[in-house]
Design an enzyme around this catalytic site. Structure first.
Site: not given
Length: 316
Positions: A273, A290, A122, A124
């Protein structure tokens, strides 16, 4: 091989033939001068994901680093392990966040979400109309082994298609939706209720044009893509199989071994990723932080932007 050695001492060493570079000679905890920022940005655009080792940065430095490259995203909701005084930082602590989530252990939840082997790939927040431009992820605590993350280069994947298929893909659009392919539990399912209450879906071009480099990117993945539009469901299934297989070809990928203090900075427009799936049975925590950078609305080769179906933009 080092491809660039800046006057500031920042060096960029590619990791694979298509994707990823390791950057040395920079301390991300301190203020970066304009030259260092330029070197990092150029490496990011060229190699799609860049890696830094042995960085000792806290939440404040993490946010300050992100601001040198864009505007950090402030999410409407974050996991319970995220710091309250830094709304830009989202913390994922596997055992704190995922145990018992939606009434299931983590393994059952993954099994019900991942209806194909490519399901975990996917970008993000790809179902939003304005996915993040980039993500900066830092490792605080990682298992002694396992837990690697893998990225794939969507520009290389597009370029690797034959010319007739590239021309065909340029004209296609696809629906990206949260919860694609999820297999509900019998009876009341808390995750289905979550999806109904927080559904997000967008029509994106199958090929998006990178706003900075002008590259064409094969903008598909196994996590969000529901259906290619204006073709039959049978045709859509076969086309998605072709495109997802293309974007996950091993030669377009790079795999990163995390250590405490490692930082990965990736172009979320030009990569997908795969988070690790090999740590659930390990009695070791994996705590990551993150920060994402606000992105733009994808645009296809025909100049048409993505169109929201439901759900708010990531950045209001």
């Amino acid at each position: 091989m080092t491809t660039h050695a800046a006057k500031a001492g920042v060096e960029v060493a590619p990791v694979t033939g298509y994707t990823g570079a390791e950057i040395t000679g920079v301390d991300l905890a301190g203020p970066l001068d304009d030259e260092a920022v330029a070197v990092i940005r150029a490496a990011l655009l060229r190699w799609k994901v860049v890696f830094f080792r042995d960085q000792r940065i806290d939440h404040a430095a993490h946010v300050a680093l992100a601001r040198r490259f864009g505007e950090p995203v402030v999410l409407r909701s974050r996991g319970k392990a995220s710091p309250g005084d830094f709304p830009e930082v989202e913390t994922t602590a596997d055992r704190l966040e995922l145990a018992g989530r939606y009434g299931m252990d983590h393994q059952e939840w993954l099994e019900r979400r991942r209806h194909t082997l490519s399901r975990g790939w996917h970008c993000d927040h790809g179902a939003r109309v304005d996915p993040p431009a980039a993500t900066i992820l830092r490792a605080e605590t990682v298992p002694p082994y396992g837990g690697d993350t893998t990225w794939s280069n969507l520009a290389a994947a597009y370029a690797g298609l034959s010319a007739p298929v590239r021309e065909f893909a340029d004209r296609l659009r696809a629906e990206h939706r949260l919860g694609v392919g999820y297999q509900p539990r019998p009876g009341r399912d808390a995750y289905v209720q979550h999806l109904q209450d927080h559904q997000v879906a967008t029509v994106h071009p199958v090929v998006r044009v990178h706003p900075e480099t002008g590259e064409r990117l094969l903008f598909v993945n196994g996590y969000y893509v529901e259906q290619i539009l204006e073709v039959s469901r049978a045709e859509s299934r076969l086309l998605l199989e072709l495109f997802v297989e293309q974007v996950t070809r091993p030669e377009y990928t790079v795999r990163f071994r995390w250590e405490p203090g490692s930082v990965a900075f990736w172009d979320n427009r030009a990569t997908i990723h795969l988070a690790p799936g090999d740590t659930g049975h390990l009695d070791s925590p994996r705590i990551m932080h993150r920060v994402m950078l606000a992105g733009d609305v994808p645009v296809g080769p025909d100049g048409r932007p993505s169109e929201p179906i439901c759900g708010a933009p990531l950045v209001s």
